[in-house]
Motif scaffolding. Structure first.
Motif, PDB file in Angstrom:
ATOM      1  N   LEU A 198       0.931  -1.060  -0.043  1.00  0.00           N
ATOM      2  CA  LEU A 198      -0.209   0.076   0.128  1.00  0.00           C
ATOM      3  C   LEU A 198       0.953   1.201  -0.677  1.00  0.00           C
ATOM      4  CD1 LEU A 198      -2.786  -1.211   2.563  1.00  0.00           C
ATOM      5  CD2 LEU A 198      -2.420  -0.987   0.307  1.00  0.00           C
ATOM      6  N   GLU A 199       1.116   1.900  -1.129  1.00  0.00           N
ATOM      7  CA  GLU A 199       1.175   3.569  -0.900  1.00  0.00           C
ATOM      8  C   GLU A 199       1.549   3.975  -0.040  1.00  0.00           C
ATOM      9  OE1 GLU A 199      -1.383   5.249  -4.100  1.00  0.00           O
ATOM     10  OE2 GLU A 199      -0.353   4.052  -5.566  1.00  0.00           O
ATOM     11  N   ARG A 200       0.142   4.036   1.368  1.00  0.00           N
ATOM     12  CA  ARG A 200       0.245   4.692   2.506  1.00  0.00           C
ATOM     13  C   ARG A 200       1.117   3.988   3.813  1.00  0.00           C
ATOM     14  NH1 ARG A 200      -5.107   2.252   3.640  1.00  0.00           N
ATOM     15  NH2 ARG A 200      -4.770   0.887   5.838  1.00  0.00           N
ATOM     16  N   ASP A 201       1.462   3.128   3.551  1.00  0.00           N
ATOM     17  CA  ASP A 201       2.094   1.938   4.719  1.00  0.00           C
ATOM     18  C   ASP A 201       4.293   2.485   3.722  1.00  0.00           C
ATOM     19  OD1 ASP A 201       0.337   0.649   5.846  1.00  0.00           O
ATOM     20  OD2 ASP A 201       0.461  -0.803   4.477  1.00  0.00           O
ATOM     21  N   ILE A 202       4.076   2.766   2.506  1.00  0.00           N
ATOM     22  CA  ILE A 202       5.479   2.796   1.802  1.00  0.00           C
ATOM     23  C   ILE A 202       5.873   4.061   2.195  1.00  0.00           C
ATOM     24  CG2 ILE A 202       6.532   3.543  -0.372  1.00  0.00           C
ATOM     25  CD1 ILE A 202       4.610   1.318  -1.842  1.00  0.00           C
ATOM     26  N   ALA A 203       4.548   5.450   2.158  1.00  0.00           N
ATOM     27  CA  ALA A 203       5.250   6.135   2.559  1.00  0.00           C
ATOM     28  C   ALA A 203       5.504   6.912   4.177  1.00  0.00           C
ATOM     29  CB  ALA A 203       3.922   7.606   2.325  1.00  0.00           C
ATOM     30  N   GLY A 204       4.053   6.320   4.941  1.00  0.00           N
ATOM     31  CA  GLY A 204       4.860   5.993   6.414  1.00  0.00           C
ATOM     32  C   GLY A 204       6.092   4.855   6.275  1.00  0.00           C
ATOM     33  N   SER A 205       6.469   4.590   6.064  1.00  0.00           N
ATOM     34  CA  SER A 205       7.961   4.014   6.370  1.00  0.00           C
ATOM     35  C   SER A 205       8.894   4.866   6.520  1.00  0.00           C
ATOM     36  CB  SER A 205       7.749   2.268   5.608  1.00  0.00           C
ATOM     37  OG  SER A 205       9.461   1.377   5.556  1.00  0.00           O
ATOM     38  N   ILE A 206       9.083   5.021   5.276  1.00  0.00           N
ATOM     39  CA  ILE A 206      10.133   6.711   3.966  1.00  0.00           C
ATOM     40  C   ILE A 206      10.054   7.309   5.750  1.00  0.00           C
ATOM     41  CG2 ILE A 206      10.915   8.073   2.594  1.00  0.00           C
ATOM     42  CD1 ILE A 206       8.917   6.029   0.749  1.00  0.00           C
ATOM     43  N   LYS A 207       8.358   8.044   6.033  1.00  0.00           N
ATOM     44  CA  LYS A 207       8.905   9.013   6.821  1.00  0.00           C
ATOM     45  C   LYS A 207       9.108   8.712   7.751  1.00  0.00           C
ATOM     46  CE  LYS A 207       5.706  12.281   9.729  1.00  0.00           C
ATOM     47  NZ  LYS A 207       6.646  13.033  10.175  1.00  0.00           N
ATOM     48  N   LYS A 208       9.338   7.437   8.667  1.00  0.00           N
ATOM     49  CA  LYS A 208       9.247   7.089  10.322  1.00  0.00           C
ATOM     50  C   LYS A 208      11.755   7.021  10.434  1.00  0.00           C
ATOM     51  CE  LYS A 208       5.707   4.610  11.316  1.00  0.00           C
ATOM     52  NZ  LYS A 208       4.922   3.377  11.480  1.00  0.00           N
ATOM     53  N   GLN A 209      11.929   5.754   8.744  1.00  0.00           N
ATOM     54  CA  GLN A 209      13.451   6.718   9.058  1.00  0.00           C
ATOM     55  C   GLN A 209      13.691   7.840   8.877  1.00  0.00           C
ATOM     56  OE1 GLN A 209      14.997   2.716   6.873  1.00  0.00           O
ATOM     57  NE2 GLN A 209      12.806   2.724   6.150  1.00  0.00           N
ATOM     58  N   LEU A 210      13.140   9.144   7.692  1.00  0.00           N
ATOM     59  CA  LEU A 210      13.976   9.532   7.990  1.00  0.00           C
ATOM     60  C   LEU A 210      14.296  10.984   9.217  1.00  0.00           C
ATOM     61  CD1 LEU A 210      12.551  10.697   4.462  1.00  0.00           C
ATOM     62  CD2 LEU A 210      15.121  10.136   4.675  1.00  0.00           C
ATOM     63  N   ASP A 211      12.848  10.532   9.687  1.00  0.00           N
ATOM     64  CA  ASP A 211      12.653  11.116  10.533  1.00  0.00           C
ATOM     65  C   ASP A 211      13.275  10.414  12.630  1.00  0.00           C
ATOM     66  OD1 ASP A 211       9.983  12.902  10.229  1.00  0.00           O
ATOM     67  OD2 ASP A 211       8.903  11.584  10.958  1.00  0.00           O
ATOM     68  N   LEU A 212      13.605   9.591  11.945  1.00  0.00           N
ATOM     69  CA  LEU A 212      14.519   9.019  12.970  1.00  0.00           C
ATOM     70  C   LEU A 212      16.385   9.207  12.909  1.00  0.00           C
ATOM     71  CD1 LEU A 212      13.385   5.276  13.515  1.00  0.00           C
ATOM     72  CD2 LEU A 212      13.213   7.448  15.152  1.00  0.00           C
ATOM     73  N   LYS A 213      16.594   9.105  11.640  1.00  0.00           N
ATOM     74  CA  LYS A 213      17.729   8.709  10.888  1.00  0.00           C
ATOM     75  C   LYS A 213      18.010  10.774  10.763  1.00  0.00           C
ATOM     76  CE  LYS A 213      21.142   7.605   8.258  1.00  0.00           C
ATOM     77  NZ  LYS A 213      20.964   6.496   6.588  1.00  0.00           N
TER      78      LYS A 213
ATOM     79  N   TRP B 117       9.476  15.499   8.192  1.00  0.00           N
ATOM     80  CA  TRP B 117       9.740  14.993   7.372  1.00  0.00           C
ATOM     81  C   TRP B 117       8.118  15.225   6.359  1.00  0.00           C
ATOM     82  CZ3 TRP B 117      13.471  14.717   3.876  1.00  0.00           C
ATOM     83  CH2 TRP B 117      14.855  15.593   3.994  1.00  0.00           C
ATOM     84  N   HIS B 118       7.834  15.153   5.475  1.00  0.00           N
ATOM     85  CA  HIS B 118       6.596  14.806   4.495  1.00  0.00           C
ATOM     86  C   HIS B 118       7.249  13.473   3.107  1.00  0.00           C
ATOM     87  CE1 HIS B 118       4.885  18.304   7.184  1.00  0.00           C
ATOM     88  NE2 HIS B 118       5.823  18.406   6.898  1.00  0.00           N
ATOM     89  N   VAL B 119       6.279  12.939   3.874  1.00  0.00           N
ATOM     90  CA  VAL B 119       6.201  11.824   2.343  1.00  0.00           C
ATOM     91  C   VAL B 119       4.894  11.572   1.579  1.00  0.00           C
ATOM     92  CG1 VAL B 119       7.394   9.792   1.680  1.00  0.00           C
ATOM     93  CG2 VAL B 119       8.554  10.541   3.579  1.00  0.00           C
ATOM     94  N   ILE B 120       5.147  11.143  -0.086  1.00  0.00           N
ATOM     95  CA  ILE B 120       3.424  11.361  -0.583  1.00  0.00           C
ATOM     96  C   ILE B 120       4.056  10.374  -1.429  1.00  0.00           C
ATOM     97  CG2 ILE B 120       1.955  12.414  -2.276  1.00  0.00           C
ATOM     98  CD1 ILE B 120       2.983  15.226  -0.669  1.00  0.00           C
ATOM     99  N   VAL B 121       3.483   8.978  -1.791  1.00  0.00           N
ATOM    100  CA  VAL B 121       3.577   8.249  -2.491  1.00  0.00           C
ATOM    101  C   VAL B 121       2.268   7.779  -3.725  1.00  0.00           C
ATOM    102  CG1 VAL B 121       4.610   5.750  -2.851  1.00  0.00           C
ATOM    103  CG2 VAL B 121       5.512   7.182  -0.912  1.00  0.00           C
ATOM    104  N   GLY B 122       2.129   7.853  -4.669  1.00  0.00           N
ATOM    105  CA  GLY B 122       1.215   7.709  -5.629  1.00  0.00           C
ATOM    106  C   GLY B 122       1.540   7.410  -7.147  1.00  0.00           C
TER     107      GLY B 122
END
Length: 91
Positions: free
Chosen positions: A36-51, A56-61
């Motif tokens: 799911l696009e929202r799961d992809i975006a959520g994963s990217i955001k979480k990793q960027l926020d931590l690192k 960070w804002h991530v939009i995938v679609g």
């Protein structure tokens, strides 16, 4: 989702090559892990926020429009396969 080996195709950016390459790697990993696009975006955001600290804002679609304000040096827009990725940080 089936494994995507597509190389990200850069459309626009104002980030360093090092940050761009890291975002590409994080995005490829998330794209191969989630369907799911929202799961992809959520994963990217979480990793960027931590690192790289939060906001960070991530939009995938496959079809979206946007008009965003971002922190200088923290914006990238690219494709992996059929999906577009808009990744940016706000102050």
């Amino acid at each position: 989702m089936s494994s995507i080996n597509s190389k990200p195709i850069l459309k626009a950016s104002d980030i360093s090559d090092e940050l761009k390459d890291d975002i590409f790697a994080i995005s490829l990993e998330a794209t191969n892990k989630f369907e799911l696009e929202r799961d992809i975006a959520g994963s990217i955001k979480k990793q960027l926020d931590l690192k790289y600290d939060t906001t960070w804002h991530v939009i995938v679609g496959k079809n979206f429009g946007s008009y965003v304000t971002h922190e200088k040096g923290h914006f990238v827009y690219f494709y992996i396969g059929p999906l577009a990725y808009l990744v940016f940080k706000t102050a």
